[in-house]
Design a protein around this motif. Structure first.
Motif, PDB file in Angstrom:
ATOM      1  N   UNK A 176       5.465   3.496  -7.057  1.00 20.61           N
ATOM      2  CA  UNK A 176       6.671   2.701  -6.816  1.00 20.61           C
ATOM      3  C   UNK A 176       6.984   1.846  -8.038  1.00 20.61           C
ATOM      4  N   UNK A 177       8.254   1.793  -8.399  1.00 17.11           N
ATOM      5  CA  UNK A 177       8.685   1.036  -9.563  1.00 17.11           C
ATOM      6  C   UNK A 177       9.753   0.020  -9.163  1.00 17.11           C
ATOM      7  N   UNK A 178       9.560  -1.235  -9.575  1.00 13.36           N
ATOM      8  CA  UNK A 178      10.573  -2.263  -9.304  1.00 13.36           C
ATOM      9  C   UNK A 178      11.809  -2.048 -10.168  1.00 13.36           C
ATOM     10  N   UNK A 225       3.917   4.148 -17.157  1.00  9.36           N
ATOM     11  CA  UNK A 225       3.906   2.693 -17.311  1.00  9.36           C
ATOM     12  C   UNK A 225       5.090   2.009 -16.638  1.00  9.36           C
ATOM     13  N   UNK A 226       6.083   2.766 -16.220  1.00  8.58           N
ATOM     14  CA  UNK A 226       7.241   2.184 -15.538  1.00  8.58           C
ATOM     15  C   UNK A 226       6.931   1.828 -14.092  1.00  8.58           C
ATOM     16  N   UNK A 227       5.807   2.302 -13.573  1.00 11.70           N
ATOM     17  CA  UNK A 227       5.494   2.144 -12.159  1.00 11.70           C
ATOM     18  C   UNK A 227       4.490   1.025 -11.929  1.00 11.70           C
ATOM     19  N   UNK A 228       4.736   0.274 -10.866  1.00  9.21           N
ATOM     20  CA  UNK A 228       3.955  -0.931 -10.594  1.00  9.21           C
ATOM     21  C   UNK A 228       2.847  -0.711  -9.571  1.00  9.21           C
ATOM     22  N   UNK A 229       3.058   0.215  -8.662  1.00  6.49           N
ATOM     23  CA  UNK A 229       2.092   0.426  -7.587  1.00  6.49           C
ATOM     24  C   UNK A 229       1.822   1.923  -7.436  1.00  6.49           C
ATOM     25  N   UNK A 230       0.575   2.227  -7.120  1.00  7.14           N
ATOM     26  CA  UNK A 230       0.127   3.616  -7.025  1.00  7.14           C
ATOM     27  C   UNK A 230      -0.692   3.844  -5.763  1.00  7.14           C
ATOM     28  N   UNK A 276       0.821  -1.200   0.000  1.00  4.95           N
ATOM     29  CA  UNK A 276       0.000   0.000   0.000  1.00  4.95           C
ATOM     30  C   UNK A 276       0.859   1.256   0.000  1.00  4.95           C
ATOM     31  N   UNK A 277       0.400   2.254  -0.734  1.00  2.11           N
ATOM     32  CA  UNK A 277       0.986   3.588  -0.725  1.00  2.11           C
ATOM     33  C   UNK A 277      -0.110   4.567  -0.336  1.00  2.11           C
ATOM     34  N   UNK A 278       0.167   5.405   0.644  1.00  2.84           N
ATOM     35  CA  UNK A 278      -0.831   6.356   1.112  1.00  2.84           C
ATOM     36  C   UNK A 278      -0.231   7.754   1.127  1.00  2.84           C
ATOM     37  N   UNK A 279      -0.817   8.638   0.326  1.00  4.08           N
ATOM     38  CA  UNK A 279      -0.356  10.018   0.271  1.00  4.08           C
ATOM     39  C   UNK A 279      -1.083  10.864   1.311  1.00  4.08           C
TER      40      UNK A 279
END
Length: 123
Positions: free
Chosen positions: A98-100, A108-113, A3-6
């Motif tokens: 977040x990008x692996x 499109x380079x990022x895996x999680x938002x 999880x990502x929380x802004x």
């Protein structure tokens, strides 16, 4: 669960400042490049700033260069975006991602938002 929380968004007058935070949970932040993006109504999502896994290199869109600063604290699992000299055109929903792989300006380079936080710059 990853999880990502802004947080940290809000209403600010032109010329003001805000500090956004992005808290990561469920994964090790050290292994991911991170980015901040924004999306204004009727516009495509655009990169604002991105940072390497170690934090030793940072990158900025021309529109925010010299006004915004990205940083990360891997020990606290948090990425920050310090925004100074805000302008009405900075109004948007701000997302962290977040990008692996390598850090990048491309969505499109990022895996999680994260879900995003609203920033409104208005007098």
């Amino acid at each position: 669960q990853l999880q990502l929380v802004e947080s940290g968004g809000g209403l600010v007058q032109p010329g003001g400042s805000l500090r956004l935070s992005c808290a990561a949970s469920g994964f090790t932040l050290d292994y991911y490049a991170m980015g901040w993006f924004r999306q204004a109504p009727g516009k495509e999502r655009e990169a604002v700033s991105w940072i390497r896994r170690s934090g030793d290199s940072t990158y900025y869109a021309d529109s925010v260069k010299d006004r915004f600063t990205i940083s990360r604290d891997n020990a606290k699992h948090t990425v920050y975006l310090q925004m100074n000299s805000l302008k009405p055109e900075d109004t948007a929903i701000y997302f962290c991602a977040a990008a692996r792989g390598y850090c990048s300006e491309y969505v499109l380079a990022y895996d999680y938002w994260g879900q995003g936080t609203q920033v409104t710059v208005s007098s």
